[in-house]
Design a protein around this motif. Sequence first.
Motif, PDB file in Angstrom:
ATOM      1  N   SER A  18       0.828  -1.188   0.000  1.00 53.98           N
ATOM      2  CA  SER A  18       0.000   0.000   0.000  1.00 53.98           C
ATOM      3  C   SER A  18       0.866   1.242   0.000  1.00 53.98           C
ATOM      4  N   ARG A  19       0.357   2.285  -0.629  1.00 60.77           N
ATOM      5  CA  ARG A  19       1.049   3.567  -0.580  1.00 60.77           C
ATOM      6  C   ARG A  19       0.824   4.196   0.788  1.00 60.77           C
ATOM      7  N   PRO A  20       1.823   4.923   1.280  1.00 57.21           N
ATOM      8  CA  PRO A  20       1.692   5.477   2.633  1.00 57.21           C
ATOM      9  C   PRO A  20       0.721   6.643   2.689  1.00 57.21           C
ATOM     10  N   GLY A  21       0.108   6.824   3.860  1.00 55.16           N
ATOM     11  CA  GLY A  21      -0.731   7.983   4.119  1.00 55.16           C
ATOM     12  C   GLY A  21      -1.887   8.135   3.165  1.00 55.16           C
ATOM     13  N   PHE A  22      -2.162   9.393   2.830  1.00 56.07           N
ATOM     14  CA  PHE A  22      -3.291   9.697   1.954  1.00 56.07           C
ATOM     15  C   PHE A  22      -2.976   9.454   0.484  1.00 56.07           C
ATOM     16  N   LEU A  23      -1.756   8.988   0.189  1.00 54.42           N
ATOM     17  CA  LEU A  23      -1.439   8.633  -1.194  1.00 54.42           C
ATOM     18  C   LEU A  23      -2.070   7.297  -1.576  1.00 54.42           C
ATOM     19  N   GLY A  24      -2.369   6.482  -0.582  1.00 51.12           N
ATOM     20  CA  GLY A  24      -3.022   5.202  -0.837  1.00 51.12           C
ATOM     21  C   GLY A  24      -4.515   5.282  -0.596  1.00 51.12           C
ATOM     22  N   ALA A  27      -6.309   4.956   3.864  1.00 55.24           N
ATOM     23  CA  ALA A  27      -6.708   6.080   4.704  1.00 55.24           C
ATOM     24  C   ALA A  27      -8.051   6.660   4.260  1.00 55.24           C
ATOM     25  N   TRP A  28      -8.288   6.691   2.951  1.00 59.08           N
ATOM     26  CA  TRP A  28      -9.557   7.238   2.458  1.00 59.08           C
ATOM     27  C   TRP A  28     -10.719   6.308   2.778  1.00 59.08           C
ATOM     28  N   ARG A  29     -10.480   5.002   2.735  1.00 56.98           N
ATOM     29  CA  ARG A  29     -11.526   4.056   3.115  1.00 56.98           C
ATOM     30  C   ARG A  29     -11.843   4.172   4.603  1.00 56.98           C
ATOM     31  N   GLN A  30     -10.812   4.326   5.417  1.00 59.10           N
ATOM     32  CA  GLN A  30     -11.025   4.500   6.851  1.00 59.10           C
ATOM     33  C   GLN A  30     -11.745   5.809   7.140  1.00 59.10           C
ATOM     34  N   MET A  31     -11.413   6.849   6.383  1.00 56.53           N
ATOM     35  CA  MET A  31     -12.110   8.124   6.527  1.00 56.53           C
ATOM     36  C   MET A  31     -13.599   7.972   6.213  1.00 56.53           C
ATOM     37  N   LEU A  32     -13.903   7.297   5.113  1.00 59.73           N
ATOM     38  CA  LEU A  32     -15.302   7.079   4.740  1.00 59.73           C
ATOM     39  C   LEU A  32     -16.024   6.256   5.795  1.00 59.73           C
ATOM     40  N   HIS A  33     -15.367   5.227   6.299  1.00 60.59           N
ATOM     41  CA  HIS A  33     -15.977   4.397   7.342  1.00 60.59           C
ATOM     42  C   HIS A  33     -16.279   5.226   8.580  1.00 60.59           C
ATOM     43  N   ALA A  34     -15.347   6.096   8.970  1.00 57.64           N
ATOM     44  CA  ALA A  34     -15.545   6.915  10.165  1.00 57.64           C
ATOM     45  C   ALA A  34     -16.679   7.916   9.983  1.00 57.64           C
ATOM     46  N   LEU A  35     -16.810   8.473   8.777  1.00 61.54           N
ATOM     47  CA  LEU A  35     -17.827   9.497   8.551  1.00 61.54           C
ATOM     48  C   LEU A  35     -19.238   8.916   8.514  1.00 61.54           C
ATOM     49  N   ILE A  36     -19.395   7.728   7.953  1.00 65.19           N
ATOM     50  CA  ILE A  36     -20.742   7.169   7.829  1.00 65.19           C
ATOM     51  C   ILE A  36     -21.119   6.295   9.021  1.00 65.19           C
ATOM     52  N   SER A  37     -20.187   6.069   9.936  1.00 66.55           N
ATOM     53  CA  SER A  37     -20.485   5.208  11.087  1.00 66.55           C
ATOM     54  C   SER A  37     -21.506   5.834  12.020  1.00 66.55           C
ATOM     55  N   LEU A  38     -21.405   7.148  12.240  1.00 61.41           N
ATOM     56  CA  LEU A  38     -22.266   7.778  13.239  1.00 61.41           C
ATOM     57  C   LEU A  38     -23.752   7.674  12.892  1.00 61.41           C
ATOM     58  N   PRO A  39     -24.199   8.059  11.685  1.00 60.27           N
ATOM     59  CA  PRO A  39     -25.645   7.919  11.407  1.00 60.27           C
ATOM     60  C   PRO A  39     -26.122   6.478  11.462  1.00 60.27           C
ATOM     61  N   SER A 190      -0.020  13.073  10.341  1.00 64.24           N
ATOM     62  CA  SER A 190      -0.559  12.242  11.428  1.00 64.24           C
ATOM     63  C   SER A 190      -1.980  11.754  11.185  1.00 64.24           C
ATOM     64  N   GLY A 191      -2.678  12.307  10.189  1.00 64.46           N
ATOM     65  CA  GLY A 191      -4.064  11.931   9.938  1.00 64.46           C
ATOM     66  C   GLY A 191      -4.272  10.443   9.720  1.00 64.46           C
ATOM     67  N   PRO A 192      -3.478   9.798   8.847  1.00 68.82           N
ATOM     68  CA  PRO A 192      -3.676   8.351   8.640  1.00 68.82           C
ATOM     69  C   PRO A 192      -3.523   7.532   9.918  1.00 68.82           C
ATOM     70  N   ALA A 193      -2.567   7.905  10.780  1.00 68.29           N
ATOM     71  CA  ALA A 193      -2.384   7.166  12.032  1.00 68.29           C
ATOM     72  C   ALA A 193      -3.587   7.358  12.951  1.00 68.29           C
TER      73      ALA A 193
END
Length: 233
Positions: A18-24, A27-39, A190-193
Amino acid sequence: MRSPQPDAGGRLSRSSTSRPGFLGTDAWRQMLHALISLPIAFVGFVLIVVTVSISTVLSLTVVGALLIIPTFALTRLLTRIERARARRLLGLDVSEPRRARPAGAPWRRVRIRWQDRQSWRDVGFLLLHLPLALLSFLAAVSLVYFFVRGASYPFQAAGDPSYYEKAWGGPTYLGAVAVHSSPALIVLISGPAILRAVTGLQARAIRTLIGSRPYSTADHRLDARRVTTVDTR
């Protein structure tokens, strides 16, 4: 590119390809998971609190006892959605947990569902999922906010000395930009971590409460007791 695989504790480990950080994409999949988890977690929490409360209060009546079956059916549906989301967005290797398979008369099915520990683990997960989803959502929104704020500052301050002369880092444009744009750089580093940490908590809860688990001695005893009950009827 291989999907990230969880370690023994249920946390996610980044694939070597995988590419590191937001280049891969991780991190974007984890971001999407975090955003849609709450509703999703909020809807599940409300439904479970309402249905379980009604079923428990009316458990001594015929209607309340029969409500146990659709209540636990709802918990199975909601936890199935969570496992699918975790597999798709977090790359979590998790399968359907082992459950009791009730058969026979409605009262027998109600009793077996009530005694099935996995059904109550589903309920526990849906209650725990809301605070975990809230934590993930706040972390993701904060990352987006600080990145947008920091990245947009140079454009907001350009050509307007009054915007940056009295700001931190001023009175020079470059000094103010260096200070106020630093949050965007911190998010990129630090965002990906942070995303791996907060979604790792959700992954651990999924694997522990609603994922497959070893077949224990207690499970053997419970199944033997159910078989004995069925045979004697």
